[in-house]
Design a protein around this motif. Structure first.
Motif, short mmCIF file in Angstrom:
data_model
loop_
_atom_site.label_atom_id
_atom_site.label_comp_id
_atom_site.label_asym_id
_atom_site.label_seq_id
_atom_site.Cartn_x
_atom_site.Cartn_y
_atom_site.Cartn_z
N GLU A 219 0.80 -1.37 -0.16
CA GLU A 219 -0.14 -0.25 -0.03
C GLU A 219 0.79 1.17 -0.10
O GLU A 219 0.35 2.34 -0.52
N ILE A 220 1.94 1.27 0.84
CA ILE A 220 2.78 2.28 1.08
C ILE A 220 3.56 2.74 -0.55
O ILE A 220 3.28 3.68 -0.90
N MET A 222 2.13 1.92 -3.51
CA MET A 222 1.06 2.20 -4.52
C MET A 222 1.16 3.56 -4.40
O MET A 222 0.75 4.41 -5.13
N GLN A 223 0.79 3.96 -3.16
CA GLN A 223 0.57 5.41 -2.83
C GLN A 223 1.70 6.40 -3.19
O GLN A 223 1.43 7.30 -3.92
N ARG A 224 2.90 6.15 -2.80
CA ARG A 224 3.95 6.81 -3.13
C ARG A 224 4.16 6.97 -4.30
O ARG A 224 4.61 8.06 -5.01
N GLU A 226 2.47 6.34 -7.28
CA GLU A 226 1.44 6.95 -8.04
C GLU A 226 1.39 8.56 -7.89
O GLU A 226 1.20 9.13 -8.70
N ASP A 227 1.69 8.90 -6.68
CA ASP A 227 1.90 10.36 -6.55
C ASP A 227 3.13 10.95 -7.36
O ASP A 227 2.89 12.16 -7.72
N GLN A 359 -7.52 -0.01 -5.57
CA GLN A 359 -6.19 -0.35 -4.76
C GLN A 359 -6.43 -1.34 -3.69
O GLN A 359 -5.76 -2.16 -3.32
#
Ligand code: SF4
Length: 375
Positions: A219-220, A222-224, A226-227, A359
């Protein structure tokens, strides 16, 4: 569009987690190369003169081959196959093999894309995995590869390693982003049966893998990432626009491919075949018609399952219209009805007659696909 995969089955030492077919000895390398060239010639009709747009040398560790060995493989491929002049030609390598001289040598072959098995930028993680290289060397090799002209460069990282804290995982992502690379493959550490990792964890000599840590670190990531403008175009793959791996995309989009070398798999739209996972048998039998591989004709159910499994993992999604055309209305109705519960749980999103993992859904990709299977 078609692709060719070549399996080079040699490694310096076995990583604890590895369940690929490879051996830590180069004794049979000359015999293997002769067998591989025989197989290249014998299988020349498998792709029916389709245009080959991607070639991928995986393993094992293809960077253990030298320039003459690689060029002799490419000569044989170009002699027998219809290879596109701008074909993507990827070579997997490990940092410990990729000296400046080796990178220069590779830049003088047909290879135009490198995939480097970095796994982590921390030594204790690399020790846990039993990798040969050091974290410092990994960083140097990325710079050297870029300086040698390999702009089309991707690295592999692994998350969920028990020694990899969330803070270290953030630092690995930071370092990747600082390199300016445009493609990343990231995998959860999995403990495959009969690997040294399974054995050492079973004996209490290595810490066990924690699935919650893996899920959190995924999850970390995917978040980072994609940002930062990366597209999560396959469950384990992230790229800037126009920097997707053409070879792996071919697998995921159902293209035809020929696999050469021990344990390599091939697919031609209706059947699948796989070579023997034994080097001596491969050497003795390659080039003798069908003796080196086993083959399976796929049923309609199996082809549907394969499409669902691969497409759902991608950013192109699972296309219900394609299912209807290729397999029939019964399959598209079944797929959508099985997906309903996941749509309700916000693990699948339906858009433009396609199904996409959200996600949240990406954390359960395999289980969701299995529920949509027919077979
Ligand atoms: S380098 Fe790759 S193929 Fe070789 S042992 Fe390690 S994980 Fe397996």
């Amino acid at each position: 569009m078609a692709g060719i995969y070549l399996h080079i089955p040699f490694c310096k030492q076995k990583c604890h987690y590895c369940n690929f077919f490879s051996i830590a000895s180069l004794k049979q390398k000359p015999d293997f190369l002769a067998a591989l060239k025989r197989e290249i010639a014998v299988q020349k009709d498998y792709l029916k003169d389709e245009n080959v747009q991607t070639i991928y040398l995986g393993g094992g560790t293809p960077s253990m081959l030298d320039k003459e060995e690689l060029n002799s493989i490419f000569d044989e491929l170009y002699k027998h196959y219809n290879i596109h002049p701008q074909a993507e030609i990827t070579l997997e390598g490990n940092p410990d093999d990729l000296s400046k001289e080796k990178l220069k040598m590779l830049s003088q072959t047909a290879v135009n894309r490198l995939s480097i098995g970095i796994q982590s930028f921390f030594d204790d993680d690399l020790t846990y995995l039993n990798r040969v290289h050091s974290a410092d060397h990994a960083k140097i090799v990325i710079n050297n590869a870029l300086n040698a002209g390999f702009e089309n460069l991707t690295i592999d990282l692994i998350y969920g390693i028990p020694t990899l804290t969330d803070d270290k995982w953030h630092q690995n992502i930071n370092y990747f982003l600082q390199t300016g690379l445009k493609h990343l493959s990231a995998y959860a550490l999995t403990v495959e049966p009969r690997t040294p990792l399974a054995h050492l964890i079973g004996k209490g000599k290595l810490r066990a893998v924690d699935e919650q840590q893996s899920a959190r670190q995924f999850e970390i990531l995917m978040q980072r990432i994609e940002d930062e403008g990366f597209i999560h175009y396959e469950i384990s793959n992230f790229a800037k626009a126009n920097h997707y791996s053409k070879h792996n995309s071919l697998y995921w989009l159902g293209g035809n491919y020929l696999g050469l070398g021990p344990s390599a798999h091939s697919f031609n739209g209706h059947s699948r075949q796989w070579n023997v996972s034994h080097l001596t048998k491969y050497i003795n039998e390659a080039g003798q018609a069908e003796s080196v591989f086993e083959k399976e004709e796929l049923t309609l159910d199996q082809r549907y399952d394969e499409y669902v499994m691969t497409s759902l993992r991608t950013s192109w999604g699972c296309d219900l219209a394609h299912i209807q055309n290729a397999f029939g209305e019964r399959y598209s109705h079944y797929c959508l009805s099985q997906a309903q519960a996941f749509i309700g749980e916000e693990k699948i999103e339906q858009r433009d007659n396609r199904l996409f993992l959200t996600q949240k859904g990406k954390l359960f990709a395999d289980g969701i696909a299995a529920t949509l299977f027919m077979d």
